[in-house]
Design a protein around this motif. Structure first.
Motif, PDB file in Angstrom:
ATOM      1  N   LEU A  89       0.832  -1.208   0.000  1.00 11.49           N
ATOM      2  CA  LEU A  89       0.000   0.000   0.000  1.00 11.49           C
ATOM      3  C   LEU A  89       0.863   1.254   0.000  1.00 11.49           C
ATOM      4  CD1 LEU A  89      -3.025   1.101   0.471  1.00 11.49           C
ATOM      5  CD2 LEU A  89      -2.331   1.286   2.856  1.00 11.49           C
ATOM      6  N   ARG A  90       1.900   1.259   0.834  1.00 12.64           N
ATOM      7  CA  ARG A  90       2.795   2.421   0.916  1.00 12.64           C
ATOM      8  C   ARG A  90       3.481   2.673  -0.424  1.00 12.64           C
ATOM      9  NH1 ARG A  90       3.866   7.347   2.631  1.00 12.64           N
ATOM     10  NH2 ARG A  90       6.079   7.756   2.974  1.00 12.64           N
ATOM     11  N   ALA A  91       3.957   1.606  -1.071  1.00 10.77           N
ATOM     12  CA  ALA A  91       4.625   1.761  -2.364  1.00 10.77           C
ATOM     13  C   ALA A  91       3.662   2.306  -3.411  1.00 10.77           C
ATOM     14  CB  ALA A  91       5.200   0.424  -2.814  1.00 10.77           C
ATOM     15  N   LEU A  92       2.424   1.845  -3.375  1.00 12.90           N
ATOM     16  CA  LEU A  92       1.417   2.317  -4.337  1.00 12.90           C
ATOM     17  C   LEU A  92       1.097   3.789  -4.123  1.00 12.90           C
ATOM     18  CD1 LEU A  92      -1.101  -0.688  -4.388  1.00 12.90           C
ATOM     19  CD2 LEU A  92       0.195   0.174  -6.353  1.00 12.90           C
ATOM     20  N   GLU A  93       0.870   4.170  -2.863  1.00 14.56           N
ATOM     21  CA  GLU A  93       0.446   5.541  -2.613  1.00 14.56           C
ATOM     22  C   GLU A  93       1.571   6.531  -2.914  1.00 14.56           C
ATOM     23  OE1 GLU A  93      -0.931   5.558   1.408  1.00 14.56           O
ATOM     24  OE2 GLU A  93       1.075   5.547   2.292  1.00 14.56           O
ATOM     25  N   VAL A  94       2.818   6.138  -2.656  1.00 14.27           N
ATOM     26  CA  VAL A  94       3.942   7.014  -3.002  1.00 14.27           C
ATOM     27  C   VAL A  94       4.029   7.197  -4.507  1.00 14.27           C
ATOM     28  CG1 VAL A  94       6.459   7.184  -3.028  1.00 14.27           C
ATOM     29  CG2 VAL A  94       5.285   6.572  -0.912  1.00 14.27           C
ATOM     30  N   PHE A  95       3.838   6.108  -5.251  1.00 12.52           N
ATOM     31  CA  PHE A  95       3.906   6.202  -6.708  1.00 12.52           C
ATOM     32  C   PHE A  95       2.790   7.093  -7.254  1.00 12.52           C
ATOM     33  CE2 PHE A  95       2.899   4.988 -11.023  1.00 12.52           C
ATOM     34  CZ  PHE A  95       4.149   4.906 -11.620  1.00 12.52           C
ATOM     35  N   TYR A  96       1.574   6.887  -6.760  1.00 12.47           N
ATOM     36  CA  TYR A  96       0.440   7.681  -7.266  1.00 12.47           C
ATOM     37  C   TYR A  96       0.561   9.153  -6.895  1.00 12.47           C
ATOM     38  CZ  TYR A  96      -1.968   3.349  -8.517  1.00 12.47           C
ATOM     39  OH  TYR A  96      -2.317   2.156  -9.098  1.00 12.47           O
ATOM     40  N   PHE A  97       1.190   9.427  -5.753  1.00 12.49           N
ATOM     41  CA  PHE A  97       1.294  10.817  -5.300  1.00 12.49           C
ATOM     42  C   PHE A  97       2.454  11.563  -5.959  1.00 12.49           C
ATOM     43  CE2 PHE A  97       2.518  14.033  -2.010  1.00 12.49           C
ATOM     44  CZ  PHE A  97       1.379  14.813  -2.109  1.00 12.49           C
ATOM     45  N   THR A  98       3.568  10.851  -6.189  1.00 15.15           N
ATOM     46  CA  THR A  98       4.766  11.528  -6.696  1.00 15.15           C
ATOM     47  C   THR A  98       5.096  11.207  -8.150  1.00 15.15           C
ATOM     48  OG1 THR A  98       6.303   9.748  -6.062  1.00 15.15           O
ATOM     49  CG2 THR A  98       5.745  11.396  -4.379  1.00 15.15           C
ATOM     50  N   GLY A  99       4.523  10.103  -8.665  1.00 16.30           N
ATOM     51  CA  GLY A  99       4.848   9.708 -10.032  1.00 16.30           C
ATOM     52  C   GLY A  99       6.157   8.950 -10.144  1.00 16.30           C
ATOM     53  N   LYS A 100       6.805   8.705  -9.000  1.00 14.83           N
ATOM     54  CA  LYS A 100       8.068   7.960  -8.996  1.00 14.83           C
ATOM     55  C   LYS A 100       7.933   6.763  -8.055  1.00 14.83           C
ATOM     56  CE  LYS A 100      11.077  11.138  -7.805  1.00 14.83           C
ATOM     57  NZ  LYS A 100      12.397  11.820  -7.579  1.00 14.83           N
ATOM     58  N   PRO A 101       8.572   5.637  -8.377  1.00 14.40           N
ATOM     59  CA  PRO A 101       8.518   4.486  -7.463  1.00 14.40           C
ATOM     60  C   PRO A 101       9.235   4.792  -6.153  1.00 14.40           C
ATOM     61  CG  PRO A 101      10.056   4.064  -9.263  1.00 14.40           C
ATOM     62  CD  PRO A 101       9.333   5.336  -9.606  1.00 14.40           C
ATOM     63  N   ILE A 102       8.813   4.121  -5.105  1.00 13.38           N
ATOM     64  CA  ILE A 102       9.337   4.408  -3.772  1.00 13.38           C
ATOM     65  C   ILE A 102      10.833   4.111  -3.684  1.00 13.38           C
ATOM     66  CG2 ILE A 102       8.756   2.118  -2.830  1.00 13.38           C
ATOM     67  CD1 ILE A 102       7.956   3.591  -0.220  1.00 13.38           C
ATOM     68  N   TRP A 103      11.313   3.110  -4.420  1.00 14.97           N
ATOM     69  CA  TRP A 103      12.735   2.779  -4.342  1.00 14.97           C
ATOM     70  C   TRP A 103      13.599   3.898  -4.898  1.00 14.97           C
ATOM     71  CZ3 TRP A 103      15.285   2.732  -8.974  1.00 14.97           C
ATOM     72  CH2 TRP A 103      14.528   2.491 -10.128  1.00 14.97           C
TER      73      TRP A 103
END
Length: 281
Positions: free
Chosen positions: A136-150
């Motif tokens: 969930l955290r990885a998904l929400e970071v991607f949707y919010f910033t447009g970049k993968p969490i890694w």
């Protein structure tokens, strides 16, 4: 070294799961102070961010006492958190999180995991569907910033005044797998089934992240009548081998680790002396 040990093991921190996590014995714990061993209830929502914050506080305290902290354990992310820091600074819109939580309620963990696999296969490769909070955290970071969490994590650098020396024990693969098989058989002999049964009697939720641990998750399936004990032991051995392989893949990326070849437990004393001399110098 007259110091204290910090366990960087994401499972030994929990109470009740003793045999399957190979916790230090009572006599070992009595000889030297260990942090993050057998101190949290299975229900506690412990994560790498909390570990990073608490571990750094302990490290600073030990250094102020002129002690060299010894960090041990095989949870790569926990070790990385201490040495390099873990990115955890992106605040996301509550609407994004709520929408994803609704999707999980409707369609389950596998649905979220498949979404992550499509947009961020690198992060998905490191996770399982049941690690749904991290998915969930990885998904929400991607949707919010447009970049993968890694990518955020790679770009994050924490100022660190401490100097770390990393040492790893390098077993030949054939011996490593032999050790795993022997360890699993000893866990069964030592009462892993009984220990797991006692945990379930206490009415802990089978889906707790703390119980999503190699050894316990297979025994729970056995106790639920889904597989035989023989199949259970076979699965624990196989899944432990897979876990060891993932550990080596993770640690091999860190070129700062000094690998110490080892072919028997009897060599540990000699290796320990070498490590201590390097630390002192």
């Amino acid at each position: 070294l007259k110091t204290e040990i910090i366990s960087a093991d994401s499972r030994q921190v929990f109470k009740h799961i003793n045999i399957g996590t190979a916790k230090p014995s009572s006599s070992e714990l009595g000889k030297i102070k260990h942090h993050f061993v057998d101190c949290l209830d299975l229900n506690y929502d412990f994560n790498v961010s909390k570990f990073e914050e608490e571990a750094l506080t302990i490290i600073d305290k030990l250094i102020s006492q002129k002690k060299i902290p010894i960090i041990v354990g095989g949870s790569g992310l926990y070790i990385k958190a201490i040495i390099d820091g873990i990115f955890n600074n992106v605040d996301v819109e509550p609407e994004i999180r709520n929408n994803l939580l609704e999707e999980r309620t409707k369609y389950g963990n596998d649905h979220l995991f498949e979404k992550l696999r499509q947009i961020d296969p690198v992060s998905a490769e490191k996770l399982l569907p049941q690690n749904w909070k991290r998915v969930l955290r990885a998904l929400e970071v991607f949707y919010f910033t447009g970049k993968p969490i890694w990518r955020h994590q790679d770009e994050y650098v924490r100022n660190n005044e401490n100097e770390y020396y990393q040492f790893g024990l390098l077993w030949p693969r054939s011996l490593l797998y032999e050790n795993i098989n022997l360890r699993v058989e000893k866990m069964i002999t030592d009462g892993l089934v009984k220990e797991t049964k006692e945990i379930l009697i206490k009415n802990y939720d089978r889906k707790l992240n703390s119980l999503n641990t190699v050894g316990y998750k297979e025994i729970i399936e056995y106790l639920d009548g889904k597989i035989s004990l023989e199949k259970t032991i076979e699965l624990i051995k196989r899944n432990t081998r897979h876990y060891a392989k993932r550990q080596m893949t993770w640690f091999n990326k860190d070129k700062r680790i000094n690998w110490m070849p080892i072919s028997s437990i009897d060599e540990l004393g000699k290796i320990s002396k070498i490590i201590i001399e390097k630390i002192k110098n």
